[in-house]
Design a protein around this motif. Structure first.
Motif, PDB file in Angstrom:
ATOM      1  N   THR A   5       0.729  -1.060   0.033  1.00  0.00           N
ATOM      2  CA  THR A   5       0.061  -0.032   0.197  1.00  0.00           C
ATOM      3  C   THR A   5       0.919   1.131   0.059  1.00  0.00           C
ATOM      4  O   THR A   5       1.925   1.445   0.699  1.00  0.00           O
ATOM      5  N   ILE A   6       0.321   2.354  -0.738  1.00  0.00           N
ATOM      6  CA  ILE A   6       1.058   3.584  -0.779  1.00  0.00           C
ATOM      7  C   ILE A   6       0.981   4.242   0.519  1.00  0.00           C
ATOM      8  O   ILE A   6       2.099   5.196   1.071  1.00  0.00           O
ATOM      9  N   GLN A   7      -0.116   4.137   1.261  1.00  0.00           N
ATOM     10  CA  GLN A   7      -0.225   4.854   2.512  1.00  0.00           C
ATOM     11  C   GLN A   7       0.924   4.450   3.363  1.00  0.00           C
ATOM     12  O   GLN A   7       1.083   5.407   4.364  1.00  0.00           O
ATOM     13  N   LEU A  53       6.934  11.715  -3.353  1.00  0.00           N
ATOM     14  CA  LEU A  53       7.401  11.476  -4.688  1.00  0.00           C
ATOM     15  C   LEU A  53       5.963  11.878  -5.688  1.00  0.00           C
ATOM     16  O   LEU A  53       6.375  13.177  -6.404  1.00  0.00           O
ATOM     17  N   LEU A  54       5.105  11.350  -5.284  1.00  0.00           N
ATOM     18  CA  LEU A  54       3.942  11.685  -6.126  1.00  0.00           C
ATOM     19  C   LEU A  54       3.399  12.918  -5.839  1.00  0.00           C
ATOM     20  O   LEU A  54       2.943  13.658  -6.977  1.00  0.00           O
ATOM     21  N   ALA A 103      10.306  13.062 -15.884  1.00  0.00           N
ATOM     22  CA  ALA A 103      10.041  11.657 -15.870  1.00  0.00           C
ATOM     23  C   ALA A 103      10.514  10.822 -14.465  1.00  0.00           C
ATOM     24  O   ALA A 103      11.037  11.649 -13.505  1.00  0.00           O
ATOM     25  N   VAL A 104       9.794   9.803 -14.158  1.00  0.00           N
ATOM     26  CA  VAL A 104      10.233   9.003 -13.072  1.00  0.00           C
ATOM     27  C   VAL A 104      10.732   7.739 -13.229  1.00  0.00           C
ATOM     28  O   VAL A 104      10.290   7.077 -14.436  1.00  0.00           O
ATOM     29  N   LEU A 105      11.910   7.600 -12.603  1.00  0.00           N
ATOM     30  CA  LEU A 105      12.683   5.974 -13.056  1.00  0.00           C
ATOM     31  C   LEU A 105      12.643   5.089 -12.275  1.00  0.00           C
ATOM     32  O   LEU A 105      12.819   5.541 -10.929  1.00  0.00           O
ATOM     33  N   VAL A 106      12.482   3.798 -12.656  1.00  0.00           N
ATOM     34  CA  VAL A 106      12.435   2.857 -11.593  1.00  0.00           C
ATOM     35  C   VAL A 106      12.982   1.587 -12.682  1.00  0.00           C
ATOM     36  O   VAL A 106      12.812   1.396 -13.857  1.00  0.00           O
ATOM     37  N   VAL A 107      13.524   0.481 -11.832  1.00  0.00           N
ATOM     38  CA  VAL A 107      13.998  -0.488 -12.615  1.00  0.00           C
ATOM     39  C   VAL A 107      12.955  -1.644 -12.927  1.00  0.00           C
ATOM     40  O   VAL A 107      13.174  -2.394 -13.811  1.00  0.00           O
ATOM     41  N   THR A 158      -1.594  10.027 -11.804  1.00  0.00           N
ATOM     42  CA  THR A 158      -0.891  11.055 -11.247  1.00  0.00           C
ATOM     43  C   THR A 158       0.225  11.552 -12.397  1.00  0.00           C
ATOM     44  O   THR A 158       0.456  12.474 -12.752  1.00  0.00           O
ATOM     45  N   LEU A 159       0.844  10.283 -12.997  1.00  0.00           N
ATOM     46  CA  LEU A 159       1.764  10.811 -13.978  1.00  0.00           C
ATOM     47  C   LEU A 159       1.132  11.244 -15.198  1.00  0.00           C
ATOM     48  O   LEU A 159       1.571  12.390 -15.761  1.00  0.00           O
ATOM     49  N   VAL A 160       0.027  10.877 -15.808  1.00  0.00           N
ATOM     50  CA  VAL A 160      -0.642  11.594 -16.733  1.00  0.00           C
ATOM     51  C   VAL A 160      -1.136  12.954 -16.641  1.00  0.00           C
ATOM     52  O   VAL A 160      -0.789  13.801 -17.540  1.00  0.00           O
ATOM     53  N   SER A 161      -1.734  13.206 -15.258  1.00  0.00           N
ATOM     54  CA  SER A 161      -2.178  14.332 -15.039  1.00  0.00           C
ATOM     55  C   SER A 161      -1.068  15.661 -14.858  1.00  0.00           C
ATOM     56  O   SER A 161      -1.466  16.740 -15.199  1.00  0.00           O
ATOM     57  N   SER A 162       0.084  15.204 -14.718  1.00  0.00           N
ATOM     58  CA  SER A 162       1.199  15.948 -14.514  1.00  0.00           C
ATOM     59  C   SER A 162       2.231  16.007 -15.800  1.00  0.00           C
ATOM     60  O   SER A 162       3.299  16.678 -15.843  1.00  0.00           O
ATOM     61  N   ASN A 163       1.769  15.308 -16.708  1.00  0.00           N
ATOM     62  CA  ASN A 163       2.446  15.316 -17.933  1.00  0.00           C
ATOM     63  C   ASN A 163       3.964  14.571 -17.657  1.00  0.00           C
ATOM     64  O   ASN A 163       4.979  15.165 -18.340  1.00  0.00           O
TER      65      ASN A 163
END
Length: 327
Positions: free
Chosen positions: A72-74, A82-83, A93-97, A115-120
């Motif tokens: 869970t994110i909470q 980060l979000l 951009a956000v980077l993850v493996v 969240t990523l879409v809304s902030s482009n």
């Protein structure tokens, strides 16, 4: 405003190819391991990989890292931070493996995507840069497939759990919940007899069943002899083929014929395509079975059942081979 006409970016040893302008310059790196056992070593490994990507592409980076379950994110302060920063348009951009670093829950992966879409903001998953404004981006298709796969897995688990609980509840109430009824029963209706959600006796099959039981109890015939006799007179087995020793034995020991509903006879999954985490299929010993009073008619008595079991235990012929006699 969302970016338009963004090229799909491909990471290589030379940097980012297919880019006409510096679309990505400032990125957030998110690192996570699930347990303290992985700890700093696991975080350090992810960090080195992604920092090398940033170096090759000339990206400035900010690191967010934590040791936390992906449930869970909470309960993960770093990804929450980060979000929140992403919503402030701090990064390109956000980077993850790997996508599982973000979350293993379908609902939370969907929140992250929103969240990523809304902030482009693009999502870079080790050698993939996904532009969420481009529905045809291969990375997006992979990500969507990942979401869909996780969702279907969760739906399957929830549905299986619901079905299992429903079957147990129905069995406890005396209803038939075990699939194809044992010979000589039919499900719900036969002729003019109706027994909703339960079993009714097929009177034609009952005559054959009684012939089998009496062959054991009264005439002391072996299972092989009974199978040969039934095949000679052209009586089809429960599967519509010739009778065999194994079929007869299973039929004779079935406690459904005592008017009982029996569950918990097996566990696990017998399908070859199941995952390595799936419990292997196995038959549960009789003492582990659960019995409920059924709403159907019994076709043998407890005394007959015990005499059958005693006969089978003492029988000289215990062969499991199938007897086939042409009709």
């Amino acid at each position: 405003m969302l970016k338009e006409n963004v090229n799909v970016l491909v990471s290589s040893n030379e940097g980012v190819e297919g880019m006409s302008e510096a679309i990505i310059s400032n990125v957030a790196i998110y690192l996570r391991v699930a347990s303290a056992r992985e700890g700093k070593k696991g975080l350090f490994k992810q960090q080195n990989i992604l920092l090398e990507v940033c170096k090759k592409n000339g990206w400035k980076s900010t690191i967010y890292k934590e040791i936390a379950s992906g449930a869970t994110i909470q309960k993960r302060p770093e990804i929450k931070k980060l979000l929140n920063d992403v919503t402030q348009n701090l990064y390109d951009a956000v980077l993850v493996v790997d996508v599982s670093i973000l979350s293993r829950q379908i609902t939370e992966l969907a929140i992250i995507k929103h969240t990523l879409v809304s902030s482009n903001t693009d999502l870079y998953i080790l050698n993939k840069v996904m532009d969420f404004t481009n529905d045809n981006d291969e990375g997006i298709l992979d990500y969507t497939q990942s979401l869909y796969t996780r969702m279907m897995h969760m739906v399957h688990i929830q549905l299986s759990d619901r079905i299992s609980k429903g079957k147990k509840s129905g069995a406890k109430a005396g209803y038939w919940t075990n699939g194809i009824p044992p010979y000589p029963y039919e499900y719900q209706k036969w002729g003019n007899v109706c027994n909703p959600r339960s079993l009714v006796v097929n009177s034609d099959k009952l005559k054959v069943y009684k012939k089998i039981v009496n062959g054991i109890i009264i005439n002391k015939k072996t299972l092989t002899e009974i199978a040969i006799e039934l095949n000679k007179i052209g009586v089809p087995s429960p599967r519509g083929v010739n009778w065999g020793v194994t079929t007869l034995r299973r039929l004779l020991v079935d406690e459904t014929h005592l008017g009982k509903i029996v569950i918990n006879k097996t566990r696990g999954d017998g399908h070859k395509s199941t995952s390595v985490n799936t419990i292997k299929f196995e038959t549960i010993p009789q003492q582990g079975h659960i019995f409920y009073e059924g709403r159907h008619e019994a076709v043998k008595t407890v005394d007959e059942h015990e005499r059958i079991l005693m006969f089978l235990k003492c029988a000289a012929n215990t062969s499991n081979s199938k007897v086939v006699v042409k009709r």
